[in-house]
Scaffold this motif. Structure first.
Motif, PDB file in Angstrom:
ATOM      1  N   VAL A  51     -15.952  13.515  10.368  1.00 22.68           N
ATOM      2  CA  VAL A  51     -14.840  13.353   9.110  1.00 22.68           C
ATOM      3  C   VAL A  51     -15.466  13.692   7.835  1.00 22.68           C
ATOM      4  CG1 VAL A  51     -13.990  11.400   7.923  1.00 22.68           C
ATOM      5  CG2 VAL A  51     -14.177  11.205  10.490  1.00 22.68           C
ATOM      6  N   SER A 104     -14.250   3.058  -4.143  1.00 22.60           N
ATOM      7  CA  SER A 104     -14.447   4.387  -3.345  1.00 22.60           C
ATOM      8  C   SER A 104     -15.783   4.774  -3.422  1.00 22.60           C
ATOM      9  CB  SER A 104     -13.448   5.283  -3.871  1.00 22.60           C
ATOM     10  OG  SER A 104     -13.594   5.483  -5.043  1.00 22.60           O
ATOM     11  N   VAL A 108     -17.663  12.985 -16.762  1.00 22.50           N
ATOM     12  CA  VAL A 108     -16.557  13.827 -16.485  1.00 22.50           C
ATOM     13  C   VAL A 108     -15.359  13.351 -17.501  1.00 22.50           C
ATOM     14  CG1 VAL A 108     -14.559  13.580 -14.704  1.00 22.50           C
ATOM     15  CG2 VAL A 108     -16.884  13.693 -13.857  1.00 22.50           C
ATOM     16  N   MET A 159     -13.396   8.178   6.675  1.00 25.68           N
ATOM     17  CA  MET A 159     -12.351   8.254   6.050  1.00 25.68           C
ATOM     18  C   MET A 159     -11.949   7.664   4.796  1.00 25.68           C
ATOM     19  SD  MET A 159      -9.573   9.122   9.026  1.00 25.68           S
ATOM     20  CE  MET A 159      -9.986   9.914  10.644  1.00 25.68           C
ATOM     21  N   ALA A 160     -12.446   6.357   4.420  1.00 23.63           N
ATOM     22  CA  ALA A 160     -12.343   5.895   3.321  1.00 23.63           C
ATOM     23  C   ALA A 160     -13.310   6.637   2.455  1.00 23.63           C
ATOM     24  CB  ALA A 160     -12.299   4.353   3.561  1.00 23.63           C
ATOM     25  N   ALA A 161     -14.571   6.834   2.791  1.00 29.11           N
ATOM     26  CA  ALA A 161     -15.692   7.338   1.990  1.00 29.11           C
ATOM     27  C   ALA A 161     -15.178   8.414   1.347  1.00 29.11           C
ATOM     28  CB  ALA A 161     -16.868   7.352   2.654  1.00 29.11           C
ATOM     29  N   LEU A 162     -14.425   9.366   2.070  1.00 28.85           N
ATOM     30  CA  LEU A 162     -14.090  10.508   1.390  1.00 28.85           C
ATOM     31  C   LEU A 162     -13.144  10.482   0.208  1.00 28.85           C
ATOM     32  CD1 LEU A 162     -12.346  12.612   4.543  1.00 28.85           C
ATOM     33  CD2 LEU A 162     -14.617  13.203   3.018  1.00 28.85           C
ATOM     34  N   LEU A 163     -12.746   9.324   0.042  1.00 29.07           N
ATOM     35  CA  LEU A 163     -11.789   8.805  -1.229  1.00 29.07           C
ATOM     36  C   LEU A 163     -12.865   9.150  -2.538  1.00 29.07           C
ATOM     37  CD1 LEU A 163      -9.882   5.393  -0.634  1.00 29.07           C
ATOM     38  CD2 LEU A 163      -9.082   7.614  -1.037  1.00 29.07           C
ATOM     39  N   ALA A 164     -14.122   8.754  -2.361  1.00 30.73           N
ATOM     40  CA  ALA A 164     -14.839   8.682  -3.712  1.00 30.73           C
ATOM     41  C   ALA A 164     -14.889  10.236  -4.076  1.00 30.73           C
ATOM     42  CB  ALA A 164     -16.262   8.403  -3.424  1.00 30.73           C
ATOM     43  N   PHE A 165     -14.794  11.140  -3.452  1.00 31.55           N
ATOM     44  CA  PHE A 165     -14.925  12.610  -3.923  1.00 31.55           C
ATOM     45  C   PHE A 165     -13.491  12.745  -4.665  1.00 31.55           C
ATOM     46  CE2 PHE A 165     -18.598  13.933  -1.968  1.00 31.55           C
ATOM     47  CZ  PHE A 165     -18.457  13.444  -0.710  1.00 31.55           C
ATOM     48  N   PHE A 166     -12.452  12.255  -4.118  1.00 31.43           N
ATOM     49  CA  PHE A 166     -11.157  12.715  -4.698  1.00 31.43           C
ATOM     50  C   PHE A 166     -10.938  11.968  -6.061  1.00 31.43           C
ATOM     51  CE2 PHE A 166     -10.837  15.767  -1.439  1.00 31.43           C
ATOM     52  CZ  PHE A 166     -11.247  15.311  -0.349  1.00 31.43           C
ATOM     53  N   VAL A 167     -11.590  10.517  -5.995  1.00 32.11           N
ATOM     54  CA  VAL A 167     -11.076   9.666  -7.258  1.00 32.11           C
ATOM     55  C   VAL A 167     -11.899  10.504  -8.266  1.00 32.11           C
ATOM     56  CG1 VAL A 167     -12.066   7.744  -8.201  1.00 32.11           C
ATOM     57  CG2 VAL A 167     -10.739   7.599  -5.948  1.00 32.11           C
ATOM     58  N   VAL A 168     -13.258  11.048  -8.052  1.00 32.36           N
ATOM     59  CA  VAL A 168     -13.821  11.735  -9.225  1.00 32.36           C
ATOM     60  C   VAL A 168     -13.203  12.831  -9.576  1.00 32.36           C
ATOM     61  CG1 VAL A 168     -15.964  12.841  -9.830  1.00 32.36           C
ATOM     62  CG2 VAL A 168     -16.106  10.593  -8.431  1.00 32.36           C
ATOM     63  N   SER A 169     -12.509  13.536  -8.642  1.00 32.24           N
ATOM     64  CA  SER A 169     -11.650  14.812  -8.894  1.00 32.24           C
ATOM     65  C   SER A 169     -10.374  14.351  -9.659  1.00 32.24           C
ATOM     66  CB  SER A 169     -11.494  15.585  -7.773  1.00 32.24           C
ATOM     67  OG  SER A 169     -10.982  16.779  -7.971  1.00 32.24           O
ATOM     68  N   ALA A 202     -10.145  11.745 -11.623  1.00 31.75           N
ATOM     69  CA  ALA A 202     -10.489  11.233 -12.781  1.00 31.75           C
ATOM     70  C   ALA A 202     -10.731  12.329 -13.948  1.00 31.75           C
ATOM     71  CB  ALA A 202     -12.085  10.729 -12.762  1.00 31.75           C
ATOM     72  N   TYR A 203     -10.940  13.810 -13.451  1.00 32.88           N
ATOM     73  CA  TYR A 203     -10.688  14.559 -14.166  1.00 32.88           C
ATOM     74  C   TYR A 203      -9.487  14.952 -14.976  1.00 32.88           C
ATOM     75  CZ  TYR A 203     -11.171  19.740 -15.658  1.00 32.88           C
ATOM     76  OH  TYR A 203     -10.988  20.847 -16.489  1.00 32.88           O
ATOM     77  N   ARG A 204      -8.401  14.740 -14.292  1.00 30.69           N
ATOM     78  CA  ARG A 204      -7.133  14.768 -14.708  1.00 30.69           C
ATOM     79  C   ARG A 204      -6.568  13.495 -15.451  1.00 30.69           C
ATOM     80  NH1 ARG A 204      -3.099  17.345 -10.304  1.00 30.69           N
ATOM     81  NH2 ARG A 204      -1.866  17.146 -12.035  1.00 30.69           N
ATOM     82  N   ALA A 205      -6.926  12.429 -14.760  1.00 30.64           N
ATOM     83  CA  ALA A 205      -6.687  11.142 -15.166  1.00 30.64           C
ATOM     84  C   ALA A 205      -7.169  10.926 -16.374  1.00 30.64           C
ATOM     85  CB  ALA A 205      -6.989  10.000 -14.324  1.00 30.64           C
TER      86      ALA A 205
END
Lengths: 241, 532, 203
Positions: A32, A217, B516, C110-120, C122-125
């Protein structure tokens, strides 16, 4: 059949499952995590595997916990538990939803589900959310009720902010057009001003929500990484590496 | 690879009909960009989105470089200049229509006459007749009216065939255009291209318009178009797509800044996130000495400490493995505390996976305390389906909701932990662990509002803000976010620590997010200065 | 008749359960309890209907020999295997093994993958486009900071500030949302109970 399968499992040496298990878990975790490098066949396999397991697990529980015990009760004591037979019949009609030519047969059990669901939602929203929250929003703004001196004033100010803030947030969702006349214009202007304040409060709420989502997360990722690291260490230790 | 325009199914090379929907695939050939995955027409050499070089198909010849010109930087035309130019052009047209002469535009400073005619990006070597080649009419269908007369600089600058699309044909489809040289360009076009710049162009991207960004070869593979390109793309959309000429005083379209992180930045960020995640393995909870438990954690600890031995507590594990990483440590801490107080626990779940998670937690407890036995000290009731209906049925009789227990499949009356329980009112406390605010809301509406039993919610940090009103109204006695709550509970409840070390990871993550936030705003401010 | 019967059942059952909310009477309570148990049984059958639908969908794709038939076969084998482990071999521990070593790692990762995308994200947010973005950024950072172990070392007022943010503006915001959704729920439920809306009685 179940005896045969149980027998097959019994022939495995004790603890085999506990030895294979962590390896399987670690490999699936890595499969995963490979998504970080892009959508790939390994991740896809893990995805489809997960969907199958989730559906099977839910089905097994639904049978073991809900249907099977009630079926046994119906068969052993039909005079007391006759109504289970009626519900099982409705349930079979519901299964017809999966087959397009017969799907209208499911309307009867669906009607029951919708009707009871609507009643529960209505009752719950009224008694559990609307009334208690409105009651909680109506609070005293008298400083003396909260304490002496500055402390009382601080709490009173909080109470005012809370009440006005709730109204402001509700005003932010006002989408009607302005009517004619001075009173209508005044009212519309007031709602619009409150709505602007409500939007500020909503941004604060979203900020708090984002912080929570980020924290959650990260907690999940940290948990998986630590699990992986610990189990790999254990597994490598066992292999003598 | 051929992508079906109707259903977007990716068909192999050479397919005539779509495998999924059967539509004809004639004239739909694409190249997939290896960098960003965008679909490009077969004629593109560089990706229209990120300008990466596209791979050639087998047997395909690269388009000669001489067909293209060197990277072209269009002049920055301000709104006032363009409005002025347009006004001048309108006057000229009006005069021309009065006199019957062909209108010409005055050149702006810095423009050659042909630039003034056709716009700053139009070709000098190509005469007006060649730009509107007769062969185009046959291939492309009906020509739009704008090409039949000299274009104003604005119209020419923003017209589809110059900026990036071809003339809009009768079928309403757009064609990609070959970039043409600026007027002072010394590098000549090939004779073929000069004769018909749109020669050989066919095949369209009907669902991915090629005109959102101007096509040009670029030396730099970058995901971010420049501020000027963004501005022009916005202007084009407003003018050509919406068909409304800019009026004086019209709202200026602000340039859109780059949307995402460049790939290298993203990779660095992911590596930092990974390092922050595994930090606890090396620091082992140095930060935990600073932890101060919050009020709601202390309240729950006090409540459990005051429970008499043999009290009955209902626990509901209403979360899935998705959020188990956050909720499991807090669940373990609370269950350890309850077990130490010899409180009887009756465990259920309104989600199928929840009971499996509960089973794992209690397996850990029984390994730590062999005296803590199933059936005597705790019982797993199992999965309760039906959402609101299931929860409401708990109010009438426990036996209506659960006929047998989860592990031993025995009726509840046969187990000592549940033998004296008839309804919810027989429980001293209810503790719900959930990853979802709707579940807690259902519990409050269907159970707490009807029975007034002390109610505690242990939730994920993401969900905590949504449930604060229920805590403020007194419907929830405790509302604890699990991530930090687990660390605080272990300290306050003096239970065996297993989550304390995570405090280091959370600290590292916060520092990362702060960095960030600072970097993104610094870059954003810099881009804004460059663009203004 | 085909449409009338489901609508009649919906209204009668719904009104009976609603009466159970507000009226305490032995007959109403007893029939109400049975109706609620019936919903639980139907919910279990609905789950099986979903499983049948899933199996049919993927079986059709496999029979048409589509490109990803291998993945679909894995899905069906996993589904069938888990069902057998749970229903046919309930006491063997196979279902617990599948849950602990396969289901749990897959879903939690699968939920842990969220962490990467949340930080990403955050760059826009976190871009300070306007005043509202500034408010959101400051609130996020304060709420996050106050949850960290060393926050009370930075300032003892930080946890208090976080508590105030949650107790006043966030409560006002979410209370408004809760009231709005409660009113919406009541309206929609009334429409179903009064047969104004009957999404279940479609042909």
């Amino acid at each position: 059949m179940s005896e045969v399968l149980s027998g097959l499992f019994g022939q495995l040496s004790t603890g085999t499952a506990e030895v294979i298990g962590p390896w399987v878990a670690a490999l699936l975790t890595l499969a995963v995590l490979s998504y970080v490098f892009g959508f790939n066949p390994v991740f896809r396999l893990a995805e489809y595997l997960f969907v199958g397991l989730a559906a099977g697990y839910a089905g097994a529980l639904a049978w073991n916990q809900v249907i099977s015990p009630r079926l046994q009760l119906l068969l052993t004591d039909p005079s007391t538990y006759w109504y289970y037979g009626l519900f099982f019949f409705l349930g079979l009609l519901l299964l017809a939803r999966a087959f397009r030519p017969l799907s209208t047969l499911a309307n009867l059990p669906l009607g029951m589900l919708f009707g009871i669901g609507a009643a529960l939602a209505l009752g719950g929203a009224l008694t559990g959310s609307l009334i208690p929250q409105v009651r909680a929003a109506v609070v005293s703004v008298v400083p003396e009720d909260y304490g002496p001196g500055l402390v009382g004033w601080a709490y009173a100010l909080d109470a005012v902010l809370l009440s006005l803030g709730t109204i402001a947030v509700l005003s932010a969702f006002h989408f009607a057009t302005q009517g004619r006349g001075f009173v209508s214009a005044l009212w519309h202007g007031l709602i619009r001003a409150l709505g602007r304040a409500g939007r500020v409060l909503l941004m604060i709420t979203f900020g708090a929500l984002f912080a929570g989502v980020a924290f959650t997360s990260f907690a999940l990722l940290s948990s998986r990484l630590v699990y992986l690291a610990e189990h790999w260490f254990k597994l490598l230790n066992r292999l003598g590496l | 690879m051929i992508v079906c325009p109707a259903c977007s199914h990716r068909n192999p090379e050479g397919a005539k009909l779509c495998e999924a929907c059967g539509r004809s695939l004639a004239n739909f050939v694409y190249r997939v960009c290896p960098s960003c995955g965008a679909l490009n027409s077969a004629q593109h050499v560089f990706c229209h989105r990120c300008f990466a070089e596209l791979a050639l198909a087998e047997g395909e010849e690269p388009i000669p470089e001489s067909t293209f010109v060197r990277p072209y930087t269009p002049p920055i035309v301000t709104l006032e200049e363009e409005v002025t130019t347009q006004a001048v052009h309108r006057e000229a047209k009006a005069q021309a229509s009065e006199t019957g002469a062909r209108p010409t535009s005055e050149a702006l400073p810095g423009q050659t006459p042909s630039e003034a005619e056709l716009g700053p990006r139009a070709a000098a070597p190509i005469s007006e007749e060649q730009a509107v080649a007769p062969s185009m009419e046959g291939e492309m269908g009906e020509m739009p009216a704008s090409t039949e007369e000299a274009l104003s600089p604005l119209e020419a600058a923003e017209s589809p065939e110059v900026l990036g699309g071809g003339p809009v044909g009768a079928a309403g489809v757009e064609t990609p255009a070959v970039q043409v040289a600026p007027p002072d360009e010394t590098q000549a076009l090939t004779p073929e291209a000069a004769a018909n710049p749109l020669e050989g162009l066919d095949d369209l991207l009907p669902f991915e318009p090629a005109v959102t960004l101007p096509h040009r070869p670029s030396q730099h593979v970058s995901a971010a178009p420049s501020t000027t390109e963004d501005y022009e793309a916005e202007l084009f959309q407003q003018v050509a797509v919406e068909r409304a000429p800019l009026q004086e005083g019209a709202q200026v379209v602000l340039p859109r800044t780059a949307q995402g992180l460049p790939q290298i930045g993203r990779t660095i960020l992911y590596i930092l996130v990974l390092l922050a995640g595994v930090l606890p393995l090396f620091t082992w909870g140095q930060m935990s000495s600073f932890v101060q438990p919050r009020e709601s954690v202390l309240a729950l600890v006090r409540t459990i400490e005051e429970l008499p031995s043999g009290a009955e507590v209902l626990l509901s594990f209403d979360y899935s493995p998705t959020y188990a990483g956050e909720l499991d440590p807090l669940a373990l801490a609370v269950v350890r505390h309850l077990a130490r107080r010899s409180v009887r626990m009756v465990v259920m779940s309104t989600k199928p996976e929840g009971i499996g998670l509960a089973e794992a937690i209690y397996r850990t407890i029984t390994e730590e305390s062999p005296d803590y036995r199933y059936g005597e000290h705790y019982v797993l009731l199992g999965y309760l389906p039906g959402q609101e209906a299931g929860l409401r049925s708990l109010n009438t009789a426990l036996g209506d909701a659960f006929k047998i227990d989860y592990l031993q499949k025995r009726p509840l009356g046969e187990l000592s932990a549940t033998s004296g329980l008839a309804t919810l009112k027989d429980f001293d406390q209810i503790i719900v662990l959930s990853d979802d605010s709707l579940t807690v809301q259902r519990w409050v509406e269907q159970v707490q509002a009807q029975s007034d039993i002390p109610f505690h919610a242990l939730v994920t940090s993401a969900v905590e803000p949504l449930l604060v009103p229920y805590q403020r109204s007194g419907q929830l006695l405790s509302l604890i976010p699990a991530a930090s709550g687990a660390v605080e509970y272990e300290l306050a409840g003096s239970v065996k620590p297993s989550a304390l070390f995570r405090s280091d990871a959370y600290a590292a993550f916060f520092v990362l997010l702060l960095v960030v936030a600072l970097v993104t705003n610094a870059l954003y401010a810099r881009r804004g200065k460059r663009g203004s | 008749m085909r449409r009338f019967l489901p609508i009649a059942v919906a209204i009668i059952c719904g009104l009976w359960v609603l009466a159970d909310f507000f009226v305490s009477h032995p007959l109403i309570d007893s029939v109400g309890a049975k109706l609620l148990e019936g919903v639980m049984i139907l919910a279990a059958f609905a789950l099986f209907a979903g499983i049948l639908n899933l199996l049919g969908f993927h079986a059709r794709r496999i029979s048409k020999d589509q490109k990803d038939w291998g993945y679909r076969l894995v899905l069906m084998v996993a589904l069938g295997g888990t069902l057998i482990a749970g229903i046919v071999l309930p006491g063997s521990g196979a279902l617990s093994w599948i849950f602990g070593y396969m289901y749990y790692p897959l879903q939690s990762t699968m939920a842990a993958l969220l962490a990467f995308f949340v930080v990403s994200a955050a760059y826009r947010a976190f871009r300070l486009r306007n005043g509202e973005a500034l408010i959101m950024l400051i609130t996020s950072l304060v709420v996050l900071l106050a949850q960290l172990p060393f926050s009370n070392r930075i300032s003892p007022y930080l946890p208090l500030l976080r508590k105030w943010i949650l107790d006043v503006p966030v409560t006002a915001g979410t209370r408004g949302i809760i009231l709005g959704t409660a009113l919406g729920t009541i309206t929609t439920s009334l429409r179903i109970l009064l047969a104004v809306d009957h999404p279940y009685a479609q042909d």
